[in-house]
Design a protein around this motif. Sequence first.
Motif, PDB file in Angstrom:
ATOM      1  N   ASN A 100      54.353  23.604  35.986  1.00 22.52           N
ATOM      2  CA  ASN A 100      52.966  23.166  36.157  1.00 22.52           C
ATOM      3  C   ASN A 100      52.505  22.284  34.996  1.00 22.52           C
ATOM      4  OD1 ASN A 100      52.234  24.885  34.008  1.00 22.52           O
ATOM      5  ND2 ASN A 100      51.603  26.543  35.384  1.00 22.52           N
ATOM      6  N   ALA A 101      51.276  21.823  35.090  1.00 21.87           N
ATOM      7  CA  ALA A 101      50.751  20.886  34.092  1.00 21.87           C
ATOM      8  C   ALA A 101      50.695  21.482  32.696  1.00 21.87           C
ATOM      9  CB  ALA A 101      49.357  20.417  34.518  1.00 21.87           C
ATOM     10  N   GLN A 102      50.695  22.821  32.624  1.00 19.78           N
ATOM     11  CA  GLN A 102      50.666  23.484  31.317  1.00 19.78           C
ATOM     12  C   GLN A 102      52.062  23.728  30.758  1.00 19.78           C
ATOM     13  OE1 GLN A 102      47.695  26.264  33.282  1.00 19.78           O
ATOM     14  NE2 GLN A 102      47.213  26.642  31.120  1.00 19.78           N
ATOM     15  N   GLY A 103      53.079  23.330  31.552  1.00 17.71           N
ATOM     16  CA  GLY A 103      54.451  23.453  31.091  1.00 17.71           C
ATOM     17  C   GLY A 103      55.121  24.768  31.397  1.00 17.71           C
ATOM     18  N   PHE A 104      54.575  25.550  32.325  1.00 13.90           N
ATOM     19  CA  PHE A 104      55.152  26.850  32.650  1.00 13.90           C
ATOM     20  C   PHE A 104      55.779  26.838  34.043  1.00 13.90           C
ATOM     21  CE2 PHE A 104      52.214  27.761  29.272  1.00 13.90           C
ATOM     22  CZ  PHE A 104      52.885  28.724  28.515  1.00 13.90           C
ATOM     23  N   LYS A 105      56.849  27.593  34.190  1.00 14.25           N
ATOM     24  CA  LYS A 105      57.595  27.639  35.441  1.00 14.25           C
ATOM     25  C   LYS A 105      56.875  28.516  36.465  1.00 14.25           C
ATOM     26  CE  LYS A 105      62.025  27.192  33.004  1.00 14.25           C
ATOM     27  NZ  LYS A 105      63.282  27.885  32.622  1.00 14.25           N
ATOM     28  N   VAL A 106      56.719  27.974  37.657  1.00 15.42           N
ATOM     29  CA  VAL A 106      56.097  28.690  38.774  1.00 15.42           C
ATOM     30  C   VAL A 106      57.125  28.776  39.887  1.00 15.42           C
ATOM     31  CG1 VAL A 106      54.215  28.724  40.443  1.00 15.42           C
ATOM     32  CG2 VAL A 106      53.828  27.808  38.131  1.00 15.42           C
ATOM     33  N   LEU A 107      57.454  29.986  40.305  1.00 17.08           N
ATOM     34  CA  LEU A 107      58.467  30.179  41.334  1.00 17.08           C
ATOM     35  C   LEU A 107      58.104  29.451  42.625  1.00 17.08           C
ATOM     36  CD1 LEU A 107      59.238  33.997  40.890  1.00 17.08           C
ATOM     37  CD2 LEU A 107      60.811  32.101  40.412  1.00 17.08           C
ATOM     38  N   ASP A 108      59.133  29.040  43.355  1.00 13.84           N
ATOM     39  CA  ASP A 108      58.943  28.485  44.697  1.00 13.84           C
ATOM     40  C   ASP A 108      58.031  29.426  45.490  1.00 13.84           C
ATOM     41  OD1 ASP A 108      59.755  28.372  47.699  1.00 13.84           O
ATOM     42  OD2 ASP A 108      60.582  26.526  46.867  1.00 13.84           O
ATOM     43  N   PRO A 109      57.069  28.889  46.236  1.00 10.98           N
ATOM     44  CA  PRO A 109      56.090  29.738  46.935  1.00 10.98           C
ATOM     45  C   PRO A 109      56.692  30.653  47.991  1.00 10.98           C
ATOM     46  CG  PRO A 109      55.876  27.435  47.605  1.00 10.98           C
ATOM     47  CD  PRO A 109      56.789  27.454  46.423  1.00 10.98           C
ATOM     48  N   HIS A 110      57.980  30.513  48.290  1.00  7.44           N
ATOM     49  CA  HIS A 110      58.620  31.390  49.271  1.00  7.44           C
ATOM     50  C   HIS A 110      59.115  32.695  48.641  1.00  7.44           C
ATOM     51  CE1 HIS A 110      58.903  27.432  51.260  1.00  7.44           C
ATOM     52  NE2 HIS A 110      58.786  28.131  52.384  1.00  7.44           N
ATOM     53  N   ILE A 111      59.023  32.821  47.313  1.00  8.73           N
ATOM     54  CA  ILE A 111      59.591  33.993  46.651  1.00  8.73           C
ATOM     55  C   ILE A 111      58.647  34.477  45.550  1.00  8.73           C
ATOM     56  CG2 ILE A 111      60.873  32.763  44.849  1.00  8.73           C
ATOM     57  CD1 ILE A 111      62.244  35.737  46.905  1.00  8.73           C
ATOM     58  N   GLY A 112      58.637  35.786  45.308  1.00  7.56           N
ATOM     59  CA  GLY A 112      57.791  36.349  44.266  1.00  7.56           C
ATOM     60  C   GLY A 112      58.263  37.742  43.903  1.00  7.56           C
ATOM     61  N   ALA A 113      57.505  38.410  43.019  1.00 11.08           N
ATOM     62  CA  ALA A 113      57.875  39.742  42.556  1.00 11.08           C
ATOM     63  C   ALA A 113      56.633  40.611  42.398  1.00 11.08           C
ATOM     64  CB  ALA A 113      58.625  39.658  41.223  1.00 11.08           C
ATOM     65  N   ILE A 114      56.837  41.917  42.590  1.00  8.47           N
ATOM     66  CA  ILE A 114      55.794  42.901  42.338  1.00  8.47           C
ATOM     67  C   ILE A 114      56.454  44.110  41.696  1.00  8.47           C
ATOM     68  CG2 ILE A 114      55.984  43.907  44.672  1.00  8.47           C
ATOM     69  CD1 ILE A 114      52.988  44.544  44.521  1.00  8.47           C
ATOM     70  N   TYR A 115      55.754  44.731  40.751  1.00  5.49           N
ATOM     71  CA  TYR A 115      56.252  45.972  40.158  1.00  5.49           C
ATOM     72  C   TYR A 115      55.106  46.967  40.137  1.00  5.49           C
ATOM     73  CZ  TYR A 115      59.303  48.969  37.453  1.00  5.49           C
ATOM     74  OH  TYR A 115      60.119  50.010  37.070  1.00  5.49           O
ATOM     75  N   GLY A 116      55.355  48.168  40.649  1.00  5.19           N
ATOM     76  CA  GLY A 116      54.256  49.120  40.784  1.00  5.19           C
ATOM     77  C   GLY A 116      54.555  50.518  40.319  1.00  5.19           C
ATOM     78  N   ASP A 117      55.512  50.691  39.407  1.00  5.05           N
ATOM     79  CA  ASP A 117      55.843  52.035  38.932  1.00  5.05           C
ATOM     80  C   ASP A 117      55.479  52.169  37.456  1.00  5.05           C
ATOM     81  OD1 ASP A 117      57.205  54.664  39.279  1.00  5.05           O
ATOM     82  OD2 ASP A 117      58.566  53.836  37.773  1.00  5.05           O
ATOM     83  N   SER A 118      54.606  53.128  37.136  1.00 12.39           N
ATOM     84  CA  SER A 118      54.262  53.454  35.743  1.00 12.39           C
ATOM     85  C   SER A 118      53.684  52.281  34.964  1.00 12.39           C
ATOM     86  CB  SER A 118      55.497  54.009  35.012  1.00 12.39           C
ATOM     87  OG  SER A 118      55.995  55.151  35.673  1.00 12.39           O
ATOM     88  N   ILE A 119      52.878  51.480  35.629  1.00 12.77           N
ATOM     89  CA  ILE A 119      52.220  50.373  34.950  1.00 12.77           C
ATOM     90  C   ILE A 119      51.023  50.898  34.149  1.00 12.77           C
ATOM     91  CG2 ILE A 119      50.882  48.259  35.313  1.00 12.77           C
ATOM     92  CD1 ILE A 119      53.868  47.886  35.664  1.00 12.77           C
ATOM     93  N   THR A 120      50.851  50.347  32.954  1.00  9.41           N
ATOM     94  CA  THR A 120      49.692  50.629  32.115  1.00  9.41           C
ATOM     95  C   THR A 120      49.105  49.300  31.657  1.00  9.41           C
ATOM     96  OG1 THR A 120      50.971  50.666  30.064  1.00  9.41           O
ATOM     97  CG2 THR A 120      50.756  52.758  31.263  1.00  9.41           C
ATOM     98  N   THR A 121      47.913  49.352  31.069  1.00 10.43           N
ATOM     99  CA  THR A 121      47.332  48.113  30.555  1.00 10.43           C
ATOM    100  C   THR A 121      48.199  47.537  29.442  1.00 10.43           C
ATOM    101  OG1 THR A 121      45.904  49.422  29.082  1.00 10.43           O
ATOM    102  CG2 THR A 121      44.975  48.720  31.191  1.00 10.43           C
ATOM    103  N   GLU A 122      48.781  48.387  28.625  1.00 16.31           N
ATOM    104  CA  GLU A 122      49.652  47.915  27.552  1.00 16.31           C
ATOM    105  C   GLU A 122      50.888  47.237  28.114  1.00 16.31           C
ATOM    106  OE1 GLU A 122      51.859  49.609  23.501  1.00 16.31           O
ATOM    107  OE2 GLU A 122      50.928  50.993  24.924  1.00 16.31           O
TER     108      GLU A 122
END
Length: 484
Positions: A339-361
């Motif tokens: 992107n314009a800020q220089g960071f990699k953005v995955l192809d919109p057909h693929i992504g990730a989610i993680y939902g086990d033992s997440i905390t704010t830290e």
Amino acid sequence: MNALLLTDGYKTGHHQQYPKGTEEVYSNWTPRSNSYAPKGCDKVVSFGQQYVFTWLHNYFQDHFFSKPKAQVCNEIKEELSLYLGTDYDVTHYEELHDLQYLPIKIKSLPEGVEVPIRVPMLTVVNTNPKFYWITNFLETILSTMLWQPMTSASIALLYKRIFKKWTLATDKENIDFIDFQGHDFSMRGMSGLQSAIISGMGHGAVFLGSDSLPVISSLRKYYKAEGFVLGSVNATEHSVMCAGTKDDEIGTFRTLMTTYPSGILSVVSDTWDLWKVLTDYLPQLKEDVLARDGKLVIRPDSGDPVAIICGEIRTLGGNTPKDKGVVELLWDIFGGTVNAQGFKVLDPHIGAIYGDSITTERAENICQRLSDKGFATTNVVLGIGSFTYQFNTRDTFGFAMKATAVVVNGERRAIFKDPITDDGIKKSAKGLIKVDVIDGEYVLIDEVTPEEENEGELQVIYEDGKFLNSTTLQEVRDRINATV
């Protein structure tokens, strides 16, 4: 259950213990400390009052006022006589039944605003001198129900601020994504259905993603929510993957993508070997994934969330799957854009989610590590579960409801507590109070006159069985989003 049982047992004798001639008891609900709150939770979100008092009003109507007086009062007389080992006098309960409504006035700060520690959010006072005892008789049930929606909304807001900070730093054109970046996975781990609902409403006041379906109907009922309230996606669980067999896990992926040829599809991917899914199956499925009219979301579900998503920090820069982590492995297969800020953005057909033992830290660490590796933090959604929302108590923000004023034989007395053995946290306000906004901040002013108590930001929301100044989910969300 008889509504008169919605209190602590020791309160059943307090009507006899106040000074003779007591006519009024005035109390407030205040977060007294954030010592046990997640780092960064410096204020508390005002939320849940409308739900709590609507629920309480309805419960007393259904389980006390609408039932024959003899039935409900004899029932409580028998129970409390056994409980206390005495012939319990229920005259005060009979008089309450004759009244046919709760003689209380509730004043509250607007729902959705942030309140500094030690600033009261709510006041409760009896409106009929005969029922001076009812103010703190209701303390237990109010405390039981109020602390959790406020606590969960406050922690959810901290998550959203983390996501916003990193999205602005790595993918600011996709800022709307943060509404869905924190997804409520908590229902199965909460202490009961009501706990799941009141915590889930706190989450839903901040985010738009949730798998806790009862929250939707509750927000419609208690906060006049209309249209879209909360959303989720088609998603698998381990039983689905297991039923498809370990030997044909790639076939299960193919079947799922055929079943859902469009839209977001989330597939739990560590039932057996996450790294095999990422280095063997997905490369084989690349063209199928890219041909879908939607996004395939890979969901790891075990291990250290930061290391799984971002790679092992001890070998940062290595080339093994564990070194790279989920997001980098997906980039290796599917690529994307910078992107314009220089960071990699995955192809919109693929992504990730993680939902086990997440905390704010951990959320902060995941965003930091992704940024350090050159990836936009919007490449991942975090499921916020009971590890965040159930690992809290009333003490997370030190909530307490304390009496600060009484009227005895027509004389108003300012009262307070300040235990010499305490560190100052339990010191209460004194007398009647009001809350003003000074330099954009809510500020407590105590020991005010009755006339001054009618001023300020605390507004009547319930009085003598009637609701006033009600709010909607959209109004609450608008107030919260103004502070993110």
